[in-house]
Design a protein around this motif. Structure first.
Motif, PDB file in Angstrom:
ATOM      1  N   ASP A 292       0.828  -1.205   0.000  1.00 17.17           N
ATOM      2  CA  ASP A 292       0.000   0.000   0.000  1.00 17.17           C
ATOM      3  C   ASP A 292       0.864   1.259   0.000  1.00 17.17           C
ATOM      4  O   ASP A 292       0.584   2.223  -0.707  1.00 17.17           O
ATOM      5  CB  ASP A 292      -0.922  -0.024   1.224  1.00 17.17           C
ATOM      6  CG  ASP A 292      -1.858   1.169   1.250  1.00 17.17           C
ATOM      7  OD1 ASP A 292      -2.230   1.653   0.161  1.00 17.17           O
ATOM      8  OD2 ASP A 292      -2.227   1.627   2.346  1.00 17.17           O
ATOM      9  N   LEU A 293       1.954   1.239   0.790  1.00 18.01           N
ATOM     10  CA  LEU A 293       2.852   2.383   0.854  1.00 18.01           C
ATOM     11  C   LEU A 293       3.490   2.634  -0.509  1.00 18.01           C
ATOM     12  O   LEU A 293       3.574   3.776  -0.980  1.00 18.01           O
ATOM     13  CB  LEU A 293       3.932   2.139   1.923  1.00 18.01           C
ATOM     14  CG  LEU A 293       4.963   3.258   2.099  1.00 18.01           C
ATOM     15  CD1 LEU A 293       4.272   4.533   2.539  1.00 18.01           C
ATOM     16  CD2 LEU A 293       6.013   2.848   3.127  1.00 18.01           C
ATOM     17  N   GLN A 294       3.927   1.551  -1.178  1.00 13.05           N
ATOM     18  CA  GLN A 294       4.565   1.700  -2.480  1.00 13.05           C
ATOM     19  C   GLN A 294       3.563   2.211  -3.514  1.00 13.05           C
ATOM     20  O   GLN A 294       3.878   3.077  -4.338  1.00 13.05           O
ATOM     21  CB  GLN A 294       5.151   0.356  -2.942  1.00 13.05           C
ATOM     22  CG  GLN A 294       5.925   0.450  -4.241  1.00 13.05           C
ATOM     23  CD  GLN A 294       7.094   1.408  -4.139  1.00 13.05           C
ATOM     24  OE1 GLN A 294       7.826   1.386  -3.166  1.00 13.05           O
ATOM     25  NE2 GLN A 294       7.249   2.283  -5.110  1.00 13.05           N
ATOM     26  N   MET A 295       2.347   1.680  -3.465  1.00 14.38           N
ATOM     27  CA  MET A 295       1.338   2.122  -4.424  1.00 14.38           C
ATOM     28  C   MET A 295       0.950   3.575  -4.173  1.00 14.38           C
ATOM     29  O   MET A 295       0.612   4.297  -5.114  1.00 14.38           O
ATOM     30  CB  MET A 295       0.120   1.206  -4.345  1.00 14.38           C
ATOM     31  CG  MET A 295       0.400  -0.210  -4.832  1.00 14.38           C
ATOM     32  SD  MET A 295      -1.085  -1.247  -4.886  1.00 14.38           S
ATOM     33  CE  MET A 295      -1.948  -0.463  -6.246  1.00 14.38           C
ATOM     34  N   ALA A 296       1.004   3.996  -2.913  1.00 18.22           N
ATOM     35  CA  ALA A 296       0.724   5.400  -2.603  1.00 18.22           C
ATOM     36  C   ALA A 296       1.777   6.311  -3.247  1.00 18.22           C
ATOM     37  O   ALA A 296       1.464   7.391  -3.744  1.00 18.22           O
ATOM     38  CB  ALA A 296       0.682   5.604  -1.092  1.00 18.22           C
ATOM     39  N   LYS A 297       3.046   5.844  -3.237  1.00 15.28           N
ATOM     40  CA  LYS A 297       4.105   6.628  -3.881  1.00 15.28           C
ATOM     41  C   LYS A 297       3.840   6.748  -5.377  1.00 15.28           C
ATOM     42  O   LYS A 297       3.940   7.826  -5.963  1.00 15.28           O
ATOM     43  CB  LYS A 297       5.467   5.978  -3.633  1.00 15.28           C
ATOM     44  CG  LYS A 297       5.948   6.044  -2.189  1.00 15.28           C
ATOM     45  CD  LYS A 297       7.320   5.414  -2.063  1.00 15.28           C
ATOM     46  CE  LYS A 297       7.824   5.457  -0.630  1.00 15.28           C
ATOM     47  NZ  LYS A 297       9.153   4.809  -0.504  1.00 15.28           N
ATOM     48  N   VAL A 298       3.512   5.606  -5.994  1.00 21.35           N
ATOM     49  CA  VAL A 298       3.244   5.621  -7.440  1.00 21.35           C
ATOM     50  C   VAL A 298       2.016   6.475  -7.728  1.00 21.35           C
ATOM     51  O   VAL A 298       1.978   7.219  -8.708  1.00 21.35           O
ATOM     52  CB  VAL A 298       3.049   4.179  -7.961  1.00 21.35           C
ATOM     53  CG1 VAL A 298       2.662   4.201  -9.435  1.00 21.35           C
ATOM     54  CG2 VAL A 298       4.310   3.361  -7.757  1.00 21.35           C
ATOM     55  N   GLU A 299       1.003   6.373  -6.864  1.00 18.68           N
ATOM     56  CA  GLU A 299      -0.219   7.143  -7.058  1.00 18.68           C
ATOM     57  C   GLU A 299       0.059   8.636  -6.986  1.00 18.68           C
ATOM     58  O   GLU A 299      -0.513   9.421  -7.729  1.00 18.68           O
ATOM     59  CB  GLU A 299      -1.243   6.739  -5.996  1.00 18.68           C
ATOM     60  CG  GLU A 299      -2.596   7.408  -6.175  1.00 18.68           C
ATOM     61  CD  GLU A 299      -3.576   6.992  -5.090  1.00 18.68           C
ATOM     62  OE1 GLU A 299      -4.788   7.203  -5.268  1.00 18.68           O
ATOM     63  OE2 GLU A 299      -3.114   6.449  -4.067  1.00 18.68           O
ATOM     64  N   THR A 300       1.000   9.031  -6.116  1.00 15.88           N
ATOM     65  CA  THR A 300       1.351  10.445  -5.991  1.00 15.88           C
ATOM     66  C   THR A 300       2.143  10.925  -7.201  1.00 15.88           C
ATOM     67  O   THR A 300       1.897  12.008  -7.740  1.00 15.88           O
ATOM     68  CB  THR A 300       2.169  10.661  -4.707  1.00 15.88           C
ATOM     69  OG1 THR A 300       1.396  10.239  -3.582  1.00 15.88           O
ATOM     70  CG2 THR A 300       2.517  12.131  -4.546  1.00 15.88           C
ATOM     71  N   ALA A 301       3.105  10.093  -7.642  1.00 19.07           N
ATOM     72  CA  ALA A 301       3.976  10.498  -8.752  1.00 19.07           C
ATOM     73  C   ALA A 301       3.270  10.374 -10.093  1.00 19.07           C
ATOM     74  O   ALA A 301       3.371  11.261 -10.944  1.00 19.07           O
ATOM     75  CB  ALA A 301       5.248   9.648  -8.741  1.00 19.07           C
ATOM     76  N   GLN A 302       2.567   9.269 -10.310  1.00 21.85           N
ATOM     77  CA  GLN A 302       1.896   9.005 -11.588  1.00 21.85           C
ATOM     78  C   GLN A 302       0.508   8.418 -11.332  1.00 21.85           C
ATOM     79  O   GLN A 302       0.307   7.208 -11.412  1.00 21.85           O
ATOM     80  CB  GLN A 302       2.743   8.046 -12.438  1.00 21.85           C
ATOM     81  CG  GLN A 302       4.060   8.625 -12.927  1.00 21.85           C
ATOM     82  CD  GLN A 302       3.851   9.727 -13.963  1.00 21.85           C
ATOM     83  OE1 GLN A 302       2.873   9.681 -14.698  1.00 21.85           O
ATOM     84  NE2 GLN A 302       4.742  10.685 -13.991  1.00 21.85           N
TER      85      GLN A 302
END
Length: 510
Positions: A292-302
């Motif tokens: 979830d943390l990693q997907m949140a990063k991707v969601e923020t960037a792209q």
């Protein structure tokens, strides 16, 4: 030594060939353990793969960010140079000098980050060469300006060589960014696919573990039910034929030995996979948080790269599945503990002593004072006749009955629980535990004494073992228990014990 090993091996093979609940539970426990091992290894490799995929995603993001930084610093240098040439103010040189200092490091970083991709690395080399040429043109004009040759410096700018280099740089950086964006999309999709696969594998394994545990529990419950029936048959035979009593007693002893072997399985073979399920459920929960943390990063960037189904799976479906698995395994653990308690109680040696029943029941009432106060209830203990019996068994019997009476009080009216008793002819003593609680339906008067069976609304904690334990204990003391109850009016449990419990020399009740 070899002979002993051979005998043990032969006994084990005979055990595997003989159909029995013990063998079935052992095989199920073995299957559960092997399943846990496979799930453990699979989860380990899948988590490693997820970590690698996430590292690739981060690497791609870093390449794109570095390329954009190079372009941004070149634009800052151009803007600073033009401002200086037009105004002659030295404070405009701050950004130019900063860019000249940072650009070489950023260009080298871009080349280094693309070493894993020959095509992108060649493009990064081209970008570095173009950027260095552009910096050289900027530096030529700046040298002329510093020497007081502003007209020559402006002429260098007007020739357009720097603009042509910037156009080429933008084109190369745009192509590099497009390639990296495509890589990012593929790597993000791969990471999400791996995450979903991990979730589905662990959810399926958890469900299979629950199925195996449930099958074991059903087999064990059936066996305990058969054991209870055997005890009832022994009690009935005791009133008629002594020989039949001996036969049934022998069968009961063998059944008790079998239940002890079952208890060993429950406490070791069956408990071990349950503990592992709990542990790996925690690991799965932690892995879900990492994903979830990693997907949140991707969601923020792209944000356009993140699928909504993937977010729902990680943030809603996975926690819900984990909660279901955890609740089910905890319930199984409570049931196993209850079964073990019932088994251990059946092996205790009874020790008769004279009991002050009034004081004993009053202490039990005092121990639940906080519960009765909260429920606006009262417990009244009358003067009770004494009895010679086993203290621990009597305390557990009355403790269970009083605790149940408090638990199932009717909250719509003040609660009243009374404990009374009297001596009867023939050397017997009768006690009554009466309440004005919910009451019990006529059709449930017998089933409430069965293992794992409960009556009415299931809004109170419990596993359905309390009254089964009470009846078993009452019978071991040579007594009987009956109930009178009506829905909405309360219940009365009547207990009848011999005034004096007499044990044969050296006898143990099992």
């Amino acid at each position: 030594m070899e002979s002993r090993t051979s005998r043990r091996w032969a006994a084990f093979r005979q055990f595997l060939r003989t159909r029995s609940p013990y063998r079935t539970v052992l095989l199920l426990a073995t299957a559960a353990t092997l399943l846990l091992l496979v799930v453990n290894l699979t989860t380990f490799f899948m988590i490693q793969r997820i970590a690698d995929d996430n590292a690739q995603v981060d690497h791609t993001q870093e390449v794109r960010t570095t390329a954009r930084e190079v372009l941004a610093w070149l634009l800052d240098a151009e803007t600073s140079q033009r401002s200086f040439l037009l105004t002659g103010r030295a404070d405009y040189l701050t950004n130019y000098e900063r860019a000249a200092e940072i650009l070489p490091e950023r260009l080298n970083a871009l080349v280094g980050l693309t070493l894993d991709n020959p095509e992108q690395n060649a493009r990064a080399e081209t970008i570095r060469d173009l950027a260095e040429d552009r910096v050289a043109v900027l530096e030529t004009a700046m040298d002329m300006a510093r020497a007081g040759r502003n007209a020559d410096a402006l002429a260098v700018v007007r020739r357009g060589q720097g603009s042509e280099l910037m156009v080429q740089l933008r084109d190369e950086i745009s192509v590099l960014d497009t390639q990296e964006r495509n890589l990012l999309r593929r790597r993000t999709d791969q990471s999400e696919d791996t995450s979903r696969s991990t979730v589905y594998i662990n959810a399926a394994a958890g469900l299979l573990m629950l199925i195996l545990a449930t099958m074991s529990f059903i087999i064990l419950r059936r066996f305990i039910g058969e054991l209870a029936e055997a005890r009832d048959e022994v009690a009935a035979a005791n009133a008629s034929l002594e020989q039949k009593v001996k036969e049934r007693t022998g069968a009961l002893s063998r059944a008790n030995e079998e239940i002890q072997r079952f208890a060993y399985i429950v406490s070791h073979d069956l408990r071990a996979p349950l503990v592992n399920v709990m542990g790996y459920t925690s690991e799965l929960e932690q892995a879900g948080k990492t994903i979830d943390l990693q997907m949140a990063k991707v969601e923020t960037a792209q944000p356009d790269l993140v699928e909504q189904d993937a977010l729902v799976a990680v943030r809603e479906d996975v926690p819900e599945a984990i909660g279901f698995i955890r609740a089910s395994t905890e319930k199984m653990d409570r049931l196993i503990n209850a079964i073990l308690k019932l088994s251990r109680e059946g092996r205790k040696t009874l020790t008769p002593e004279t009991l002050d029943m009034t004081g004993l029941c009053q202490k039990i009432a005092d121990s639940v004072q906080h519960q009765t106060s909260e429920a606006d209830a009262e417990i009244q203990v009358a003067d009770l006749p004494t009895i010679e019996s086993d203290r621990l068994a009597i305390e557990q019997i009355f403790g269970n009955l009083i605790d149940n009476a408090v638990k199932y009080l009717d909250r719509d009216r003040p609660g009243l629980i009374t404990v009374g008793g009297r001596e009867t002819a023939g050397g017997w003593v009768e006690y009554e535990v009466t309440d004005n609680g919910r009451g019990i339906s006529d059709r449930d008067h017998e089933r409430i004494f069965e293992l794992f069976r409960r009556s009415g609304r299931q809004d109170r904690p419990g596993e359905g073992l309390g009254l089964a334990f009470v009846r078993n204990s009452v019978r071991r003391l040579g007594g009987t228990i009956d109930i009178e109850s009506e829905l909405g009016k309360g219940s009365t449990f009547r207990l009848k014990f011999p005034k004096r419990l007499v044990l044969a020399s050296g006898e143990e009740f099992q």
